[in-house]
Structures are given as C-alpha cells and as structure tokens.
Enzyme design. Sequence first.
Site, PDB file in Angstrom:
ATOM      1  CD  GLU A  60      -1.558  -2.386   1.275  1.00 28.96           C
ATOM      2  OE1 GLU A  60      -2.635  -3.262   0.923  1.00 28.96           O
ATOM      3  OE2 GLU A  60      -0.667  -2.689   1.860  1.00 28.96           O
ATOM      4  CG  HIS A 129     -10.163  -8.784   5.889  1.00 25.64           C
ATOM      5  ND1 HIS A 129      -9.501  -9.681   6.595  1.00 25.64           N
ATOM      6  CD2 HIS A 129      -9.775  -8.557   4.472  1.00 25.64           C
ATOM      7  CE1 HIS A 129      -8.466  -9.886   6.121  1.00 25.64           C
ATOM      8  NE2 HIS A 129      -8.324  -9.515   4.667  1.00 25.64           N
TER       9      HIS A 129
END
Length: 326
Positions: A60, A129
């Site tokens: 990321e 998540h």
Amino acid sequence: MRELSYLEAIREALQEEMRRDPKVFVLGEDVGAYGGAFGVTQGLYDEFGEMRVVDTPISESAIVGISIGAALRGYRPVAEMQFADFISCGFDQIVNQAATLRFRYGGRASVPIVVRAPSGGNVGGGLYHSQNPEAWFVHRPGLKVVAPATAYDAKGLLKAAIRDDNPVIYFEHKYLYRRAKGEVPEGDEIVPIGSAAVRREGTGATLVTYAAMVAPSLEAAGRLSQEGIETEVIDLRTLLPYDKETILASVEKTNRVLIVHEDVKTLGMGAELAAVIAEERFDSLDAPVMRLTYPDTHPPFSHVLEQANLPNADSIAQALRRLAAY
C-alpha cells in the site's frame, strides 16, 4: 435514470472518468484482468489496457507513493486499497506526503489522487477486513474524505473526487456493494464534495449519520414517526469538509441531536460533531448531544458478536426514544 448497485455505480464512475480524461488511471492489487477483489474494476482492463489499469505488488505504501509521483507529473491516479484496514500501511504517504505537499510548495503543486478504501463491517471479515478508519484522515488538514451511502452518491462523489485537485480518501462500504441499489443518472452528474443531504425532514430530533448507517437510521426514523416523533435524518456524505451549516440549521429546528456511526466511539466523527454543536448551538439544545456507535473494541470474526456490536434500526430507535424523552 437506471437502477444500479452501489458497486456498479462506482465502476461506471471510473469508466466514464477514464474515457473523459486520458490522465485518469487505476492502480492497485488485482485491479487488472482479475477485476479487483470485489469485482469493482471488472471490464476496465479490457477497455483501457495494462498502462491505465495497473496491477501492483502487495504494498500500500508503494501504491500511494506511485500515485503521488504520478499526480505531480499531471496524472489523476485512482488507487485502490484492497481493504481499508490496510490503508495504514500507506499512512505515512497519505498524511505526511500527499496531505502536506500543496502547503509545502506554497500552492505551486497539487496532488489530485483518489484513494479508494473498501471499509466497514457486517460481512464477518474480522480484525483486518472490517474496520472504519475514517477518523484517522478527518483529523488531517490537506485531505478530503467522503463516504457515500447510496448508489447515486457513490457515482457522483467519485467523479467529483477524481476531478478535485486535492487528495481525496473515498470510503466505499463493502456491505453496500450489492445491497444498496437505486436510481443513477446516465452521464455527467456530479455530487459536490462538502454538501450533506437531508434524507428525511423532521422537527422532533436531528439524526446525523453516513455510509452504511443511513439505511437503518431511516428505518428507525420511520418507526419513531408512528410514535409521533418526527426525526430529521442528515446523510453527511462528506466527512471532511463536512456540511456544518446544514447540521446547525437542523439543530436550531429540532433542538435535539443523535449522531450515529459505525466507527468506534472515542474520537470518532461523532465526537467532533458533538463538540461543534455544543460550542456553536448550545442555546438551541434541549438535551445533551447523544452518540450511538460501535463500541471501543475490535471487530470479531463471529457474525453473531459483530451484529451485537453494530448499531441497527432497533438500537437507533431506542436511542431516539431516550433523546426525545430527555
């Protein structure tokens, strides 16, 4: 106007903006031929090719860093974090680089990047998540933060974000992808960043919310209406800069406020809104500003436990009753 899902609206916004402006491109993990972890970018690789739909390593920090560099060279990258939880791996690039660059260069440079962050729970995703990290970024000057609740806004806000010359964090709620459906116009309909939407008019209380909490808030308001309490429901849509004028005008009318969000309570969006309302409209309040949020804990894998933690129409209706009775 056609009915689209929230996911389809996001995809259509990407497709239209990539057709409109050759400087717009998409990058992220598995966004190419695979079509993204949730299928949002399906079809884009076939139409635009590997130079504009770019698969990246699982990094990321690299995804955001590449986006910043490309933006400085005149491009408009749309970076996908596969899950919003992992945006923390690119946190330094966002808050110390993208957010500060215009200031550091005295306005001579801009960073027109969009970071798409699939966020939120109610999907049994567990610790890594299911998070709602929007408050991390609302705290940082130089960023804009949006969180659409409807298919219409998902498309219109993403188009606005892509065209904005500032870095925009675009929180798209995973639970809404295929559940939130609605009329979406064809063509170039923009939803302006910084403008809230009054989803329901009322005079008995103001309920301020956003993203996946809009639907249960409206359901709860409908129940309270049958009990004689008319609740005004405000969908923030943009978290930074949020629409303070719409909120304060509603407070002046209803004199009671409930803030509902899926993020945890401590230093969440509701804390800032409550403080501003107390500072600027204290004389209009007939009750303390109340908050209903996720508890200050981590998302469990157990769907039963997650349901117990999440605000829902029942708990929102109960909170509105307490507020009205104060």
